[in-house]
Structure formats: C-alpha cells, structure tokens
Design an enzyme around this catalytic site. Structure first.
Site, PDB file in Angstrom:
ATOM      1  N   ASP A   1      16.868  54.449 156.856  1.00 35.10           N
ATOM      2  CA  ASP A   1      16.290  55.380 155.637  1.00 35.10           C
ATOM      3  C   ASP A   1      15.435  56.427 156.231  1.00 35.10           C
ATOM      4  OD1 ASP A   1      17.665  53.745 154.102  1.00 35.10           O
ATOM      5  OD2 ASP A   1      16.138  52.424 153.410  1.00 35.10           O
TER       6      ASP A   1
ATOM      7  N   ASP B   1      24.990  51.902 143.274  1.00 29.26           N
ATOM      8  CA  ASP B   1      23.694  51.024 143.239  1.00 29.26           C
ATOM      9  C   ASP B   1      23.754  50.426 142.031  1.00 29.26           C
ATOM     10  OD1 ASP B   1      22.973  52.220 145.686  1.00 29.26           O
ATOM     11  OD2 ASP B   1      21.533  53.473 144.648  1.00 29.26           O
TER      12      ASP B   1
END
Length: 258
Positions: free
Chosen positions: A11, A130
C-alpha cells in the site's frame, strides 16, 4: 498445470509504503522501490502496488515510483488505486506497470472495463472487487460490493458483478474481503470460492492472511489462482520462499526458485 502465484502487496501513500489495519491506522514500512527490489530478490511471482492516496496531485509521485520499480525489478507489477480514465491506465502502463487494477471506476461504469480491455488487452486489466458479507445468520451467504475503503455500500451483489466485469473483458479479479482485511483471521474463503467458481478468469485472494496455512486455504478451499498478502511479508513473519515451500508441501503447484 498453472502454478499458483504468491503476490506481496504494498500500500503506497505519498510515495511511501504503509500497511493499515482495515485501511486505517497507517504504519510507515519504508520506500516502495527498495521493498519491491527485496521482493524481487525473494522470488515473489508478482508485486501489487495499491495507491491509497490516489489524489490527482499525488499521481506524479506514483508514476515515478512505478517507473523506478519497473527499471529495478523483473517480476510483473500490478498497480491500482485512483484509476478513473483510459489515460490513467495508459500512463501507468507507459511507466512500466504490467497490469492495472480498476476498482470504483468499474463499479460506477462496467463499460469502462470493456473500453480498457479493448484498448490495452484483457491480459493487463484487473478488476478489484472489495466486498463484505451482508447475509444474516441462517441465510444463504451473500456479499455486496463496497467502495471508498469499505465505507460505502453499493447494493451490488459481488458475484453478479464479477460475472459482469469478466464478460466486459477483465482478465483477472482481485477479490478482497473488507471484513477480513487487516484482521489476520484468514481469507473469506466463501467469497473467494463463490467468485472463482462463477468466472473463467484467474482470481487473486486478498484480505486477512495471518499465517501460511491461510495461503494454502485460499487456493485449496477458495479456488483462487493466486494469493496476495501484506503484513506477514512486510514485517518479516514469513518469507516468500517459506510461503512457497509451505504451499508446495501442501500439494500446490508452485514456481520454486532453484
């Protein structure tokens, strides 16, 4: 038989690597290019960069990180976060990304996936899904797509959406359980399996790895073609080589470095 891929995920925020629990509470874990080089040396099959700044101003920083990583590493690189236009995809591919992951833009407009796949080829278009489980106790399992880091419900069924974007030309799906992300309790195997069994393209399991057995389960029980993990690799709890050896010992076909 296709080999199962092990994919560390970095990330990236403002050009630095972070690892948050459920997208919050960020920890600075270093320079993305150095981390990428370490994973390349460690034998990762691929690497995923997820830009969680994804603001327009920070775009140049990300492109620079991608370019420097592509110059230094040989493994395929997937980059996602804030990809909204065909130009965004083109810029990332030109910077050296092998695949580009589309998330919210695909939810808002599945035809964008078709446009991207037509222009650049399905092989480099990944759709990130997601999802959270929304079914109650005793109900058949059901998952819904959430956007904005898991904060915004869409009302869209995750399995139906997977079929839709695959039909539009997505070459791969990155399936993250928002319930499990950062919780280290294992993938949501029901979610991964439901999507993997519904589509003909590879599915990457993501969200919730706490140990090496979770990686095995993602493939053996979740029917994933690849497994993505962050914390266990970033903070040195396991190496990529240990992960692959553990998976191979469980009977999975792996690419093992000599």
């Amino acid at each position: 038989m296709l080999k199962t891929r092990v994919i560390p995920c970095l990330d990236v925020k403002d050009g630095r690597v972070v690892k948050g629990v459920q997208f919050l509470d960020l920890r600075d874990a270093g320079d993305p290019v150095e981390a990428a080089k370490a994973y390349d040396r460690a034998g990762a099959d691929e690497l995923c960069f997820l830009d969680i700044t994804a603001s327009h101003e920070a775009r140049g920083i990300l492109l620079d990180v991608v370019q420097r990583t592509a110059e230094a590493c040989f493994m395929p690189l997937t980059v996602g976060g804030g990809v909204r236009t065909v130009e965004d995809i083109r810029a990332l591919l030109l910077a050296g990304a092998d695949k580009v992951s589309i998330n919210t833009a695909a939810v808002n407009n599945p035809d964008f996936v078709a446009e991207a796949a037509e222009k650049f080829g399905a092989q480099c278009i990944v759709v990130a899904i997601d999802a959270k489980r929304v079914s109650g106790p005793g109900e058949p399992p059901r998952w819904e797509i959430f956007t904005h880091g898991g904060r915004r419900a869409t009302g869209i069924d995750a399995v139906a959406f997977a079929r839709t974007v695959t039909a539009r030309g997505a070459g791969e799906l990155l399936v993250t359980s928002m319930d499990r992300d950062g919780m280290r309790s294992g993938y949501d195997l029901g979610l991964t399996r439901a999507i993997a069994d519904a589509v003909s393209v590879p599915v990457i399991a993501s969200g919730g790895v706490g140990g090496l057995d979770d990686l095995v389960a993602g493939v053996a029980e979740g029917h994933a073609s690849a497994v993505l993990a962050a914390s266990i690799f970033h903070f040195g709890e396991a190496t990529v080589a240990q992960a692959k050896a553990h998976m191979a010992a469980a009977g999975l076909a792996m690419r093992l470095d000599p």
